[in-house]
Design a protein around this motif. Structure first.
Motif, short mmCIF file in Angstrom:
data_model
loop_
_atom_site.label_atom_id
_atom_site.label_comp_id
_atom_site.label_asym_id
_atom_site.label_seq_id
_atom_site.Cartn_x
_atom_site.Cartn_y
_atom_site.Cartn_z
N SER A 110 -2.96 16.86 -10.25
CA SER A 110 -3.23 17.18 -11.62
C SER A 110 -2.50 16.09 -12.49
CB SER A 110 -2.65 18.56 -12.07
OG SER A 110 -1.13 18.74 -11.87
N ASN A 111 -1.39 15.72 -12.23
CA ASN A 111 -0.59 14.61 -13.08
C ASN A 111 -1.45 13.33 -13.24
OD1 ASN A 111 1.58 16.22 -13.56
ND2 ASN A 111 2.77 15.62 -11.81
N VAL A 112 -1.94 12.72 -11.98
CA VAL A 112 -2.75 11.73 -11.97
C VAL A 112 -4.13 11.96 -12.89
CG1 VAL A 112 -4.22 10.05 -10.82
CG2 VAL A 112 -2.00 10.89 -9.92
N GLN A 113 -4.76 13.11 -12.65
CA GLN A 113 -5.99 13.48 -13.38
C GLN A 113 -5.77 13.75 -14.94
OE1 GLN A 113 -6.91 17.18 -11.48
NE2 GLN A 113 -7.91 16.27 -9.70
N VAL A 114 -4.37 14.09 -15.39
CA VAL A 114 -4.20 14.13 -16.84
C VAL A 114 -3.98 12.55 -17.27
CG1 VAL A 114 -2.45 14.57 -18.40
CG2 VAL A 114 -3.21 16.29 -16.95
N LEU A 115 -3.55 11.72 -16.50
CA LEU A 115 -3.31 10.44 -16.94
C LEU A 115 -4.82 9.64 -16.86
CD1 LEU A 115 0.07 9.66 -15.07
CD2 LEU A 115 -0.42 9.68 -17.50
N GLN A 116 -5.47 10.00 -15.91
CA GLN A 116 -6.59 9.33 -15.97
C GLN A 116 -7.72 9.71 -17.16
OE1 GLN A 116 -8.35 10.64 -11.99
NE2 GLN A 116 -8.28 8.70 -11.51
N ALA A 117 -7.72 10.98 -17.44
CA ALA A 117 -8.25 11.44 -18.77
C ALA A 117 -7.63 10.65 -20.06
CB ALA A 117 -8.03 12.82 -18.92
N ALA A 118 -6.40 10.67 -20.17
CA ALA A 118 -5.72 9.76 -21.11
C ALA A 118 -6.18 8.36 -20.96
CB ALA A 118 -4.25 10.03 -21.10
N ASN A 119 -6.68 7.72 -19.90
CA ASN A 119 -6.87 6.65 -19.77
C ASN A 119 -8.24 5.98 -20.02
OD1 ASN A 119 -4.79 4.37 -19.32
ND2 ASN A 119 -6.02 3.72 -17.61
#
Length: 685
Positions: A400-409
């Motif tokens: 979920s942490n990586v997915q949040v960062l992917q959305a932010a990117n």
């Protein structure tokens, strides 16, 4: 670059030419040196040397088979070529995919590009995939692709698949004639001449200029290089080539041309093109010299050291580039890292040669169906892993942490195509209006990508106020009514910028009065790479003069918009990490997208980077002051997000679980949305 390896059937094997192995050694060494960052601007021409060798050796082998048997077993040839080359390639691809899963970041396109290239390399289409995903060979995205080098292997495999059948047709058509060599010679010329013309002139033809099939990775623009070697193989037995004086002259001249190409050709040289003749002709001449083993150049190339390195050339080529890319992923912009990585890549290369290439040479004959089954297994394993890399990266590896960062990117635009990057992409602003039936006064957003990054927040604010909203933006183009130029060349810094500004301001001259948000980066004013026309008419890249130029243009734009009835809000450039040039910024920036996947998954991504506001204010304060003074002087409003982006004087990449910076100069869509209330407060009452 493996083209000199044994063909599928060799009923009459000629005496091995050690000079060709030595020539392979030269080719692979210069490629490795170039990729390691050593001062050899044209080292990439080593690939062209391999292409010529490929055409020569394969054609000579086919000619021997035809002479001995009266036919060419095309299926056997293709299978043995694939089986001879693919296992070593498959192992390298497998290891590269695994390392990509650990070391490359899932926050950009690196892992998906590596996956796509891996699949393309195994299916003999890496050149097409790389052209579509990584761009030009010398572009930044290509440099981060650890499988970039497989483009040339795919070109060679494509040659192996098509050329034997074509030249066989030439022999068949001429078999009843006394001079059977005429048939294959005509076939080679029919292939080489159009390819040569395409390489020389294709990029200058408007309809072909942007087509990868006329560019660097194309088999169509490289076929003539193979053809040069093939022609030499067909006419090679000429007695003249064996004479000592001819061999000496050809060898010395050819070696000189090859050495010259290493320094006269650069990344800026149109390639393939006219300069490609230099390494291609040099290789042909050195091959001609090899007809006399007493000549100086063939004797030097046939020495034990060069010949041995030539034996290893395929494996050396396979392994060096992934090592360099992954080393630079860990230690960016470090030339010593690339050199050491290149040296260390010799270890797996020699292992590949010893335990994969050599055993395959000694395998007993097996049935072709059985060989085909082995090929499927060898190819399937790395293919499955490559697909897994793509799926894992796309879905944030289940974190979920990586997915949040992917959305932010992820860049969230307002209307697809309303942020333009080229003159041909500039749309009619009226096609960019959202919520056109809104009852409140309209809201407009103009500027460069630093303006466009606020689109999610401004759009949300406009929707909440039931106001029509239009984002009409253009890359690297601040709205100041004037043009910027590249220092040195004098060319516009962004083609189409003036066209965009004219379209935007002309439209707003008669558009319904509303609130106009203006935004732009301050990078143009700080970098010496950008020049403007000063008040006295001279070109300057002095920061103080450029700030004065910008302030004057901004004041004129505000006045024009105000006369049209609009209320103008100038968004100050955010505190950012963009330094005075791209290489320095790239080396210093340690955003989340630079973190290895394994550190993101383990939650240990903690880039060592100066995040204090003071370090940015020191660079940007002169611009902020000038923009603020000009905006207020002309009766407009200044919107300053410094406190929002850099809470308590710290410009942290993450604040309260929110990813703030998308890259060194832009905030994330999520951060933009968090500013919606501040945007709405600026709307006309």
């Amino acid at each position: 670059m493996s083209a000199g390896l044994r063909p599928g059937v060799e009923p009459q094997r000629s005496t091995p030419r050690l000079d060709i192995q030595g020539l392979r050694a030269f080719a692979v060494i210069v490629v490795l040196a170039y990729h390691a960052g050593l001062p050899m601007s044209g080292g990439f021409v080593g690939v062209d040397v391999f292409f010529v060798i490929s055409g020569f050796v394969i054609t000579a082998a086919l000619a021997r088979e035809w002479k001995a048997t009266g036919t060419i077993r095309l299926g056997r040839f293709a299978l043995r070529r694939y089986w001879r080359l693919t296992p070593a390639l498959a192992v390298m691809v497998l290891v590269t995919v695994l390392l990509s899963g650990l070391l490359q970041s899932p926050l950009g396109s690196e892992q998906t590009t590596t996956s796509a290239t891996a699949i393309g390399a195994l299916l003999l289409a890496a050149n097409a995939v790389i052209a579509a995903t990584s761009g030009g060979y010398f572009d930044g995205p290509a440099e981060s692709n650890p499988l970039l080098h497989t483009w040339s292997l795919s070109v060679e495999e494509q040659f192996y698949l098509l050329f034997p059948g074509l030249i066989f047709t030439g022999w068949m058509l001429a078999r009843k004639r006394s001079r059977t060599w005429v048939g294959p010679l005509v076939v080679v010329l029919l292939i080489a001449i159009p390819s040569f013309l395409l390489a020389m002139y294709g990029p200058n033809i408007a309809s072909l200029a942007d087509n990868w099939l006329s560019g660097f990775y194309s088999p169509l623009t490289r076929a003539w290089e193979f053809g040069a070697g093939a022609l030499l193989a067909l006419i090679g037995p000429l007695a003249l080539f064996g004479k000592r004086y001819v061999a000496e002259t050809a060898g010395i001249l050819g070696a000189g041309m090859l050495l010259a190409s290493l320094f006269l050709i650069t990344a800026d040289t149109p390639f393939p093109g006219k300069w490609t003749l230099l390494p291609v002709a040099g290789t042909v001449l050195v091959l001609i010299a090899g007809n006399n083993t007493r000549a100086v150049v063939p004797r030097l190339l046939s020495m034990r050291g060069p010949a041995r390195i030539g034996d290893w050339s395929y494996s050396l080529y396979l392994w060096h580039w992934p090592f360099i890319v992954f080393a630079l992923t860990i230690w960016p912009a470090n030339v010593w890292a690339s050199v050491i990585a290149c040296v260390l890549s010799v270890i797996p290369a020699l292992c590949s040669y010893r335990f994969i290439e050599q055993p395959l040479r000694k395998l007993p004959r097996i049935s072709w169906p059985r060989l085909a089954r082995r090929m499927v297994v060898v190819t399937a394993v790395p293919l499955v892993l490559a697909l897994g890399l793509s799926a894992g990266s796309t879905h944030g590896w289940g974190s979920s942490n990586v997915q949040v960062l992917q959305a932010a990117n992820t860049v969230t635009g307002t209307v697809p195509g309303c942020f333009a990057q080229a003159p041909g992409a500039i749309r009619d602003p009226l096609t960019c209006v959202q919520n056109p039936a809104g009852t409140a006064d309209p809201v407009y957003l103009l500027g460069d990508s630093n303006a466009d990054m606020f689109s999610p927040g401004v759009k949300a604010a406009a929707e909440n106020a039931d106001a029509p909203f239009t984002a009409f933006t253009y890359s690297a183009c601040p709205v100041v009514g004037d043009q910027m130029y590249q220092t040195g060349s004098g060319a516009p810094s962004r083609e189409g910028c003036l066209q965009y500004q004219t379209a935007a301001l002309t439209w707003l001259d008669s558009a319904t009065p509303g609130t106009v948000f203006l935004g732009a980066s301050d990078y143009y004013l700080r970098t010496p790479e950008i020049t403007v026309t000063a008040a006295d008419g001279t070109q300057t890249n002095d920061e103080t003069a450029k700030i004065a130029w910008y302030a004057n243009g901004l004041g004129n734009v505000i006045d024009r918009l105000t006369r049209a009835g609009h209320e103008v809000v100038m968004i100050l450039p955010i505190p950012n990490y963009w330094l005075e040039d791209f290489p320095t910024t790239q080396a210093e920036w340690k955003g989340m997208e630079t973190c290895a996947n394994i550190s993101l998954l383990l939650g240990s991504c903690n880039p060592a980077m100066e995040t204090s506001l003071s370090s940015k204010a020191e660079r940007q304060q002169p611009t902020w002051d000038a923009m603020t003074a000009t905006t207020e002087e002309h009766g407009a409003t200044v919107l300053d997000f410094t406190d929002s982006v850099c809470s308590n004087g710290d410009c942290a990449l993450m604040q309260d679980g929110l990813a703030v910076f998308r890259d060194a100069n832009h905030i994330t869509p999520q951060a933009s949305l968090s500013l919606a209330d501040q945007f709405e407060a600026q709307f006309r009452q």
